[in-house]
Design an enzyme around this catalytic site. Structure first.
Site, short mmCIF file in Angstrom:
data_model
loop_
_atom_site.label_atom_id
_atom_site.label_comp_id
_atom_site.label_asym_id
_atom_site.label_seq_id
_atom_site.Cartn_x
_atom_site.Cartn_y
_atom_site.Cartn_z
N ASP A 493 95.35 46.50 6.50
CA ASP A 493 94.66 45.03 6.87
C ASP A 493 93.87 45.00 6.04
O ASP A 493 92.95 46.08 6.51
CB ASP A 493 94.73 45.00 8.50
CG ASP A 493 94.49 43.28 8.67
OD1 ASP A 493 94.01 42.84 7.34
OD2 ASP A 493 94.35 42.73 9.80
N HIS A 494 94.43 44.89 4.55
CA HIS A 494 92.92 44.40 3.87
C HIS A 494 91.49 43.99 4.43
O HIS A 494 90.37 43.71 3.68
CB HIS A 494 93.45 44.05 2.65
CG HIS A 494 92.53 44.48 1.18
ND1 HIS A 494 91.61 45.37 1.25
CD2 HIS A 494 92.55 44.26 0.14
CE1 HIS A 494 90.83 45.70 0.50
NE2 HIS A 494 91.77 45.50 -0.92
#
Lengths: 521, 381
Positions: A493-494
């Site tokens: 999850d950036h």
């Protein structure tokens, strides 16, 4: 004279008061025989199939799939015997509520059923108020669903759905305004030649000329008109039609007494590729198609995947690694006495390595809490293992995996997969996961771009482990050797995990699998 | 060798007809049977299964409150049922529809209790088939008591084929853990009684697998009580017939009790209120499907006995007719009169009970619409 029989929901389990409709096996217009399975219902005790007490033609399904029904309520009406139904003003025939396969209309401007209501505000809006005032005037008080809602619940427009089930037209599939709205021809046209049908429609009552009024309740309530909607075909012929993907309502009958013959179906099937050129969906030229209702695990999976894919910006990174040392370690471990009853698989070592690597990059084991505005870094790892089961993909997790020994972890993975394969994974087993491994290697593929399990920040995909040529040694000693090589992928999850952190995690994971001795550090 | 390290050898399973339909002989249990007789057994099996399937459907249609299916256990029941002689007495559980069939109890009668219109439905003395017993294992004590009576009547070991009597009692793997069953075995052994304990081990006591109940094969339990025990292929109607026949013969001749473990499988749910998919694997079901008790007899009849298609077609028609009769008959079963509850309490009605009956009749008559009012079902919302 025919008779309309209601099958009331029985108490199938000694003292139950209600059941959920899981799946309808029949649709309006289907002929059923005694003991043919009509529906699967689920009670607090069991999921059971209900066989038909009657032989006849289904005229109404009273509840959609998913509805909860009280014991004693009629769930299906079946017309028993030949001939006309006696007038039953109290029993208006409601539309079929089940989404079954096939396109909905043949007009050039036709759209799929789901779109025809939405895409035609004019018609849909006018149709709905035309139903009895509250949409359920003839339903028993306290009924959970109204006819209108039933249709919408299962995702099909009211008008389109009715049109499809009620339609009866010729094999020519002549486009017309009426077709788009699924107007059915009057009674006498049933076994008539195509031209006669057209003629009948032309001189028919106003209702047929104006598509917007055809759903007038008066015509719905007229049992005689409903009577004519049935298609006459023997069960094997119906089965053939289903197999070939032919809609019986679109076939011109040539058999005796207006019945559809096997030949009619085959001819209609031949014509279908042409019929398809108008851009309508869903008809395979040969071999038919199978519609699988989207429900249960599949539905849940879809919702979770969409939510995840469109909520968390995913980044996926890959690494190829020589895991020969891990495979040797695996052989040594599996030879140990305490592991004699356990499956010592590469997954076990990847899990172990993941736990080690996550300890070095804690952010990878976190949760983006949008509601509170926090990133929640977990000090425990509930390690999810994606498992393919008969029911679909499920991701049970091993609670507090970070503190487990290799033996405990192997035991936990074994128990988890056995439970999942047996279909006995409980909701608690699937809740609270913090990071996930998906082993796509078991399917023989090298890698993939996994989608995060919702709420988690990372997911690792392990690919197939293969013997491959690999460059080893340095300088004069450099050579190519066959080694055990695999690919690893991690999606993260950036929002919470930066590229440096995700890369560090993946590199650590790979390093430990390449050289398990690093765990000593 | 430690005491706890001793593993007894895998038990022998008496089998006379393999799942593939091949006749095999067993040195200790020869069976002299003609192909016509095997054909008759096949008919029993098929009709019992058809009846059972119809009853299951009737429950799903709301016509029965409950049904305990015998699917998969037909051979164990028909084999045992056909081993009985007329004067023998059978004590069933609530699942012995196949035995009831062999004792000529009308299948329709069986439905009365499950429909809630009778408390039993048949006279146990007419067919020498006791009423279905719901209390788990209790019938084994009833059987032992009956066998005590047989002994006191001197109907054991006389050598007269129509007089010597044996008792056959049924129970399941679950009931084997009940105190009643163990007490029954103790009494049977102590009295050397003419009773055969016939355990249909269908592997599941509702959701409890048999391995969790017993560390030894169930038939070995009899050794502890002091009589022989044997395990037979419960899906092989010939083995069931041969071994039960021998055990009953020995009981009649005064040699005492036997425990037979018919190793079989409950293919359906425990009852219609149960969902077996919650606790057992479909793999297991598939394994047992290959050992189907009916298919093997069919294979034998076609390949070895030369049974023609006519036979199978006629049987198919007969079973459909049975289903139609059962379906119609079930719906036509009458609700009992409210007063009938007084009639089955004592063989001869006591004065006090007669007063109570009269009082209740008066109470019922006090309603404006007469006694029938009480029969009206409570109106559902």
């Amino acid at each position: 004279m025919a008779e309309l029989k209601d099958f009331k929901l029985p108490d199938v389990g000694e003292g139950l008061t209600e059941a959920d409709i899981l799946r309808w096996d029949v649709a309006v217009g289907d002929s059923v025989v005694v003991n043919q399975v009509l529906v699967e219902v689920e009670t607090a005790k069991a999921a059971v199939e209900l066989p038909s007490p009657f032989a006849g033609v289904v005229t109404q399904l009273h509840y959609p799939e998913g509805a909860t029904v009280e014991v004693g309520r009629p769930i299906i009406s079946i017309r028993v015997g030949a001939g006309e139904l006696p007038a039953q003003p109290d029993q208006p025939v409601q539309p079929d509520v089940r989404p079954v396969g096939g396109p909905t209309s043949s007009g050039p401007d036709a759209s799929p059923a789901g779109g025809s209501a939405a895409g035609r505000p004019g018609s849909a809006e006018e149709l709905i108020p035309a139903l009895p005032a509250d949409g359920s005037a003839d339903q028993p008080a306290g009924d959970a669903t109204s006819p209108k809602r039933e249709a919408v619940l299962v995702g099909y427009g009211v008008a389109g759905e009715r049109g499809r089930r009620r339609r009866r037209t010729t094999s020519e599939l002549a486009p017309s305004a009426n077709d788009a709205f699924g107007v059915h021809p009057p009674a006498t046209a049933l076994s008539a030649a195509p031209r006669q049908v057209a003629a009948k429609q032309a001189e028919g009552p106003a209702a047929f000329e104006n598509p917007l009024t055809f759903e007038n309740p008066a015509s719905i309530d007229n049992p005689a008109s409903f009577e004519n909607l049935d298609v006459l075909a023997k069960p094997p012929v119906r089965k053939l039609a289903k197999t070939l993907g032919v809609d019986l309502f679109r076939v011109a009958p040539t058999g005796p007494n207006g019945t559809i013959s096997r030949n009619d179906i085959q001819e209609a099937a031949q014509r279908q590729p042409d019929a398809r050129t108008d851009g309508r969906p869903g008809r395979a030229p040969t071999g038919g198609e199978t519609r699988v209702p989207i429900k249960g695990v599949r539905k849940h999976t879809a919702a979770a995947m969409v939510a995840s894919a469109f909520t968390a910006p995913h980044v996926t990174e890959f690494v190829t690694v020589d895991v020969t040392a891990m495979m040797e370690l695996r052989d040594r471990v599996s030879a140990r006495r305490e592991f004699r009853d356990l499956k010592v698989s590469p997954l076990l070592f990847v899990a172990r390595a993941l736990l080690w690597a996550a300890g070095r990059t804690p952010i990878i084991n976190s949760h983006w809490d949008a509601d509170s505005g926090d990133i929640v870094i977990k000090h425990y790892v509930n390690l999810g293992i994606a498992a393919a089961t008969d029911r679909g993909l499920i991701v049970p997790n091993i609670k507090s995996a970070q503190s487990m020994t290799l033996l405990e972890l192997a035991t936990a993975i074994g128990a988890l997969t056995d439970t999942a394969r047996a279909g006995r994974t409980s909701p608690a087993d699937m809740a609270g996961g913090t990071i996930t491994i998906t082993n796509v290697g078991v399917f023989g593929v090298d890698t993939g771009t996994p989608i995060l399990n919702p709420g988690e920040a990372a997911i690792v995909a392990m690919g197939a482990i293969r013997r491959q040529p690999w460059v080893v040694g340095e300088g004069a000693d450099e050579r190519i050797e066959p080694r055990w090589v695999t690919q690893l992928a991690v999606s993260f999850d950036h929002r919470s995990v930066d590229g440096q952190q995700g890369s560090q995690f993946l590199a650590d994971l790979a390093a430990l699998l390449h050289d398990p001795g690093l765990a000593q550090l | 060798m430690s005491l706890h390290g001793h593993v007894p050898p895998e038990p022998d399973l008496v089998q006379l007809l393999t799942p593939e339909g091949v006749r095999v002989s067993h040195p200790d249990f020869p069976l002299d049977i003609s192909d016509d007789e095997i054909q008759a057994l096949y008919r029993d099996l098929v009709l019992v299964r058809r009846f059972d399937a119809e009853a299951t459907a009737l429950q799903r249609q709301g016509e029965l409150g409950l049904w305990a299916s015998c699917l998969g256990q037909e051979a164990a029941q028909v084999g045992a049922g056909r081993a009985l002689r007329t004067q023998d007495m059978a004590f069933p559980t609530y699942r012995e529809h196949g035995v009831a069939w062999c004792r000529d109890v009308d299948p329709l009668t069986l439905l009365g209790m499950f429909r809630g219109v009778s408390l039993g439905g048949w006279n146990p003395n007419e067919n020498n088939f006791n009423l279905y017993t719901i209390v788990i294992g209790a019938q084994t004590l009833h059987a032992v008591g009956y066998a005590m009576g047989v002994t006191r009547d001197g109907a054991v070991g006389t050598g007269e084929p129509d007089r010597d009597t044996a008792v056959l009692t049924f129970f399941g793997d679950g009931a084997s853990s009940q105190g009643d069953v163990n007490e029954a075995m103790i009494w049977a052994a102590a009295g050397n009684l003419p009773v055969v304990f016939y355990c249909q081990n269908n592997q599941w006591a509702i959701s409890e697998p048999v391995e969790r109940q017993s560390k030894v094969p169930l038939f070995q339990r009899s050794a502890g009580f002091g009589f022989p025990g044997i395990r037979i292929d419960g899906n092989d109607v010939l083995a069931c017939l041969a071994v039960t026949r021998m055990a009953l013969d020995e009981a009649r001749s005064g040699q005492g009790p036997t425990l037979i473990e018919a190793y079989t499988y409950r293919m359906g749910a425990h009852t219609t209120s149960d969902d077996p998919t919650r606790y057992r694997l479909s793999d297991e079901l598939e394994t047992w499907r290959l050992r189907d008790p009916i298919e093997r007899v069919r294979a034998y009849l076609i390949r070895q006995a030369g049974a023609g298609q006519d036979f199978f077609d006629e049987l198919e028609a007969e079973s459909e007719a049975l289903a139609v009769r059962v379906r119609a008959g079930c719906r036509a079963l009458q609700d009992p009169s409210p007063l009938s509850v007084f009639d089955g309490v004592y063989a001869e009605m006591t004065e006090e009970l007669a007063e109570q009956k009269a009082g209740y009749a008066e109470y019922l008559a006090s309603f404006e619409d007469g006694a029938h009012q009480i029969d009206e079902p409570v109106a559902s919302s």
